[in-house]
Design an enzyme around this catalytic site. Sequence first.
Site, mmCIF file in Angstrom:
data_model
loop_
_atom_site.group_PDB
_atom_site.id
_atom_site.type_symbol
_atom_site.label_atom_id
_atom_site.label_comp_id
_atom_site.label_asym_id
_atom_site.label_seq_id
_atom_site.Cartn_x
_atom_site.Cartn_y
_atom_site.Cartn_z
ATOM 1 N N GLU A 182 0.822 -1.210 0.000
ATOM 2 C CA GLU A 182 0.000 0.000 0.000
ATOM 3 C C GLU A 182 0.857 1.260 0.000
ATOM 4 O OE1 GLU A 182 -3.028 -2.937 1.678
ATOM 5 O OE2 GLU A 182 -1.026 -2.375 2.385
ATOM 6 N N THR A 183 0.342 2.275 -0.660
ATOM 7 C CA THR A 183 0.880 3.630 -0.643
ATOM 8 C C THR A 183 -0.267 4.550 -0.273
ATOM 9 O OG1 THR A 183 2.504 3.132 -2.364
ATOM 10 C CG2 THR A 183 1.931 5.454 -2.047
#
Length: 298
Positions: free
Chosen positions: A45-46
């Site tokens: 995830e970002t």
Amino acid sequence: MLPFRQVDVFSRERLLGNPVAVVHDAGELTDAELATFARWTNLSETTFLLTPTVPTADYRLRIFTPGGELPFAGHPTIGSAHAWLEAGGVPRGEYVVQECAAGLVPLRRLAADPAGGTQPASPPGGTTPVPGGVSRLAFAAPPLLRDGPVDDDLLARLTAPLGIEPADVVDAKWCDNGPGWVGLRLASARQVLALAPDFAAIEQDTGVVGPYPEGGECAVEVRAFCAPHLGITEDPVTGSLNASLGQWLAGDVLPTSYVASQGTALGRRGRVHVEKAEDGTIWVGGDAHTTIAGTVRI
């Protein structure tokens, strides 16, 4: 040029948790730029910190995998709150309140207990972490979007890519709080660690949990297998899955307070602290510390 942090989450030991990339002040970026940067980082995830649209929220968060946007995810929630606090964020009230597509998610600061548990820090809303230091934060598990039993046909399709039979599953349940999890309970942590999935054949995000013998540091081993369209095969340490597993198992199959191990099969040492409060709220906590700080050009 935007402020940037990469935060290691769910392990007190550096580089053994689950990293999340956090971009601050991202309000002027387009959806295409958000998605492109998330693909480039190639992390599970970002996240992107933005101005909240709800008066009671402290910040708004958008969460992307390499394959698309999620309404909620756990380790990005803890890692982004740590980054926001470290950058000087001050909560409006008792808790840090995150706005995301799944709604408002409260977080509280915790202090490590020498006995191995956690306790609320003072004040509960938390103070700014020392740069480079470790925070322990916990979020309140959001409501499930889907729960209930898993039908026999889906169970067969979920177990086949894992190399096990439906009969090997002690219990199965929908545990979807955004990513789409289905939870499978096996008889032991050893069986969980022995899984060797055919990742290309996984059609639904699948969380697997099995108990360790009593008396050890951790109550269970957890693994999180993701459908190919997310651009992830196995998520190292997963707050959203552990939240929904806690809603399913804490206070019944498992104690009201326990520690889950995750990431062992990937060479990580994730530790997720799960607690069921008296009001039934599941709090999911873990350590977070910044490993990279600087600026990013998007």
